[in-house]
Design an enzyme around this catalytic site. Structure first.
Site, PDB file in Angstrom:
ATOM      1  N   VAL A  49      -5.679   6.901  10.840  1.00  0.00           N
ATOM      2  CA  VAL A  49      -5.593   5.745  11.792  1.00  0.00           C
ATOM      3  C   VAL A  49      -6.643   4.896  11.334  1.00  0.00           C
ATOM      4  O   VAL A  49      -7.890   5.211  11.301  1.00  0.00           O
ATOM      5  CB  VAL A  49      -5.928   6.200  13.227  1.00  0.00           C
ATOM      6  CG1 VAL A  49      -5.893   5.070  13.890  1.00  0.00           C
ATOM      7  CG2 VAL A  49      -4.746   7.270  13.631  1.00  0.00           C
TER       8      VAL A  49
ATOM      9  N   THR B 239       0.828  -1.134   0.123  1.00  0.00           N
ATOM     10  CA  THR B 239       0.072   0.054  -0.213  1.00  0.00           C
ATOM     11  C   THR B 239       0.894   1.267   0.023  1.00  0.00           C
ATOM     12  O   THR B 239       1.834   1.184   0.715  1.00  0.00           O
ATOM     13  CB  THR B 239      -1.004   0.101   1.354  1.00  0.00           C
ATOM     14  OG1 THR B 239      -0.037  -0.042   2.552  1.00  0.00           O
ATOM     15  CG2 THR B 239      -1.912  -1.244   1.157  1.00  0.00           C
ATOM     16  N   LYS B 240       0.365   2.278  -0.602  1.00  0.00           N
ATOM     17  CA  LYS B 240       1.059   3.426  -0.838  1.00  0.00           C
ATOM     18  C   LYS B 240       0.368   4.751  -0.592  1.00  0.00           C
ATOM     19  O   LYS B 240       0.586   5.692  -0.987  1.00  0.00           O
ATOM     20  CB  LYS B 240       1.678   3.627  -2.434  1.00  0.00           C
ATOM     21  CG  LYS B 240       2.467   2.544  -2.677  1.00  0.00           C
ATOM     22  CD  LYS B 240       2.874   2.494  -4.260  1.00  0.00           C
ATOM     23  CE  LYS B 240       3.644   1.214  -4.578  1.00  0.00           C
ATOM     24  NZ  LYS B 240       5.095   1.363  -4.326  1.00  0.00           N
ATOM     25  N   GLY B 241      -0.522   4.562   0.534  1.00  0.00           N
ATOM     26  CA  GLY B 241      -1.269   5.748   0.986  1.00  0.00           C
ATOM     27  C   GLY B 241      -2.208   6.369  -0.034  1.00  0.00           C
ATOM     28  O   GLY B 241      -2.921   5.615  -0.961  1.00  0.00           O
TER      29      GLY B 241
ATOM     30  N   GLY C 211      -5.311   1.454   7.076  1.00  0.00           N
ATOM     31  CA  GLY C 211      -4.527   0.550   6.503  1.00  0.00           C
ATOM     32  C   GLY C 211      -5.526  -0.874   7.119  1.00  0.00           C
ATOM     33  O   GLY C 211      -5.241  -1.864   6.357  1.00  0.00           O
ATOM     34  N   ASP C 212      -6.046  -0.865   8.231  1.00  0.00           N
ATOM     35  CA  ASP C 212      -6.705  -2.036   8.661  1.00  0.00           C
ATOM     36  C   ASP C 212      -8.124  -2.267   7.840  1.00  0.00           C
ATOM     37  O   ASP C 212      -8.338  -3.414   7.602  1.00  0.00           O
ATOM     38  CB  ASP C 212      -7.040  -1.833  10.037  1.00  0.00           C
ATOM     39  CG  ASP C 212      -5.731  -1.843  11.190  1.00  0.00           C
ATOM     40  OD1 ASP C 212      -4.696  -2.575  10.516  1.00  0.00           O
ATOM     41  OD2 ASP C 212      -5.832  -1.264  12.085  1.00  0.00           O
TER      42      ASP C 212
END
Length: 281
Positions: free
Chosen positions: A225, A196-198, A228-229
């Protein structure tokens, strides 16, 4: 579809501040909120919100924080029968500072998470499995070794793991920092690897060869926050649902983007219809 998540459960203490502090600096003017969190709990709720039946195996303390840490999972029907209470260790806590752009700094006190041992796991895990590295590595290794179905491992936070785990995983998810830590070892197995690259999206590899790429929808980020999860839960659900790699990546990027538009880790996790609506825009 039923998924087992073996992972951490925390209570997040989130300070939203005018800026992230530099080393030795004190930043004032912050507001404080408490949200349920922990990578395992976040990914369990993310998958549940996207339509999967989910069971979580983890550990909390015998304290007032434990109820707040599991409240949202209970409200949304995550099976917590595998969550044990530790009478000696406190519920895990994450101390999080978020700036106005959504960037964050996180410090985790593992507490009871540190005492999730292989003995707490079933002898066989016969559903798809999601695991991360906020538990003792030997417990994660045991969970992966006992899994008989699809295995997704989110190698976060980055830490040394065995080659056997890397080879067994059907799906490995890392961000760019974690990808740099593991290097070519990520590609020793025949499974999928997603980096992943934001805001720039995510790329999928098989045996080191790029097979798919996707970018997230444009959103106004408030708090990264949990994004990513949300991605990990979504990419697992999408692949298990039979989506092709491109569609699965787009779906997961949208889930992560949606989570970034709301404060808190678990409160920000979107329902399936919300993710599909964002994709349709």
């Amino acid at each position: 579809m039923r998924i087992t998540v073996v992972g951490s459960i925390n209570l997040d203490m989130v300070a939203t501040a005018p800026a992230l502090p530099r080393p030795g600096e004190t930043v004032t003017g912050a507001s404080l909120a408490r949200h349920p969190g922990g990578k395992g709990a976040n990914q369990a709720l993310a998958a549940r919100r996207l339509g999967a039946e989910v069971a979580l195996i983890g550990r909390v303390g015998d304290d007032e924080m434990s109820g707040a840490a599991v409240a949202l999972m209970l409200a949304h029907g995550v099976d917590l029968s595998g969550v044990e209470t530790d009478i000696a260790a406190p519920t895990g806590v994450a101390l999080i500072t978020v700036d106005p752009s959504g960037e964050n700094q996180i410090t985790v006190a593992a507490g009871a998470n540190h005492f999730v041992t292989p003995e707490q796991l079933p002898s066989r895990i016969e559903t798809p499995l999601i695991a991360q590295l906020e538990l003792p590595i030997e417990t994660v290794e045991a969970a992966v070794g006992r899994a008989t179905d699809f295995v997704c491992v989110n190698l976060a936070p980055a830490a040394p793991v065995s080659e056997a785990l890397l080879r067994r995983a059907d799906l490995i998810v890392v961000n760019e920092t974690e990808a740099a830590f593991y290097g070519e070892a990520l590609h020793v197995g025949g499974g999928l690897v997603v980096v992943t690259k934001g805001a720039r999206g995510a790329v999928m590899y098989r045996r080191g060869v790029e097979t798919a790429w996707a970018t997230p929808p444009r959103v106004e980020a408030v708090d990264a926050v949990g994004a990513g999860d949300a991605f990990v839960g979504a990419i697992t659900v999408a692949l298990l649902d039979g989506m092709d790699p491109d569609a699965a990546l787009r779906f997961a990027c949208a889930a992560g983007a949606l989570a970034a538009t709301r404060p808190g880790a678990q409160p920000s996790l979107g329902a399936r219809e919300e993710v599909e609506a964002l994709l349709a825009k």
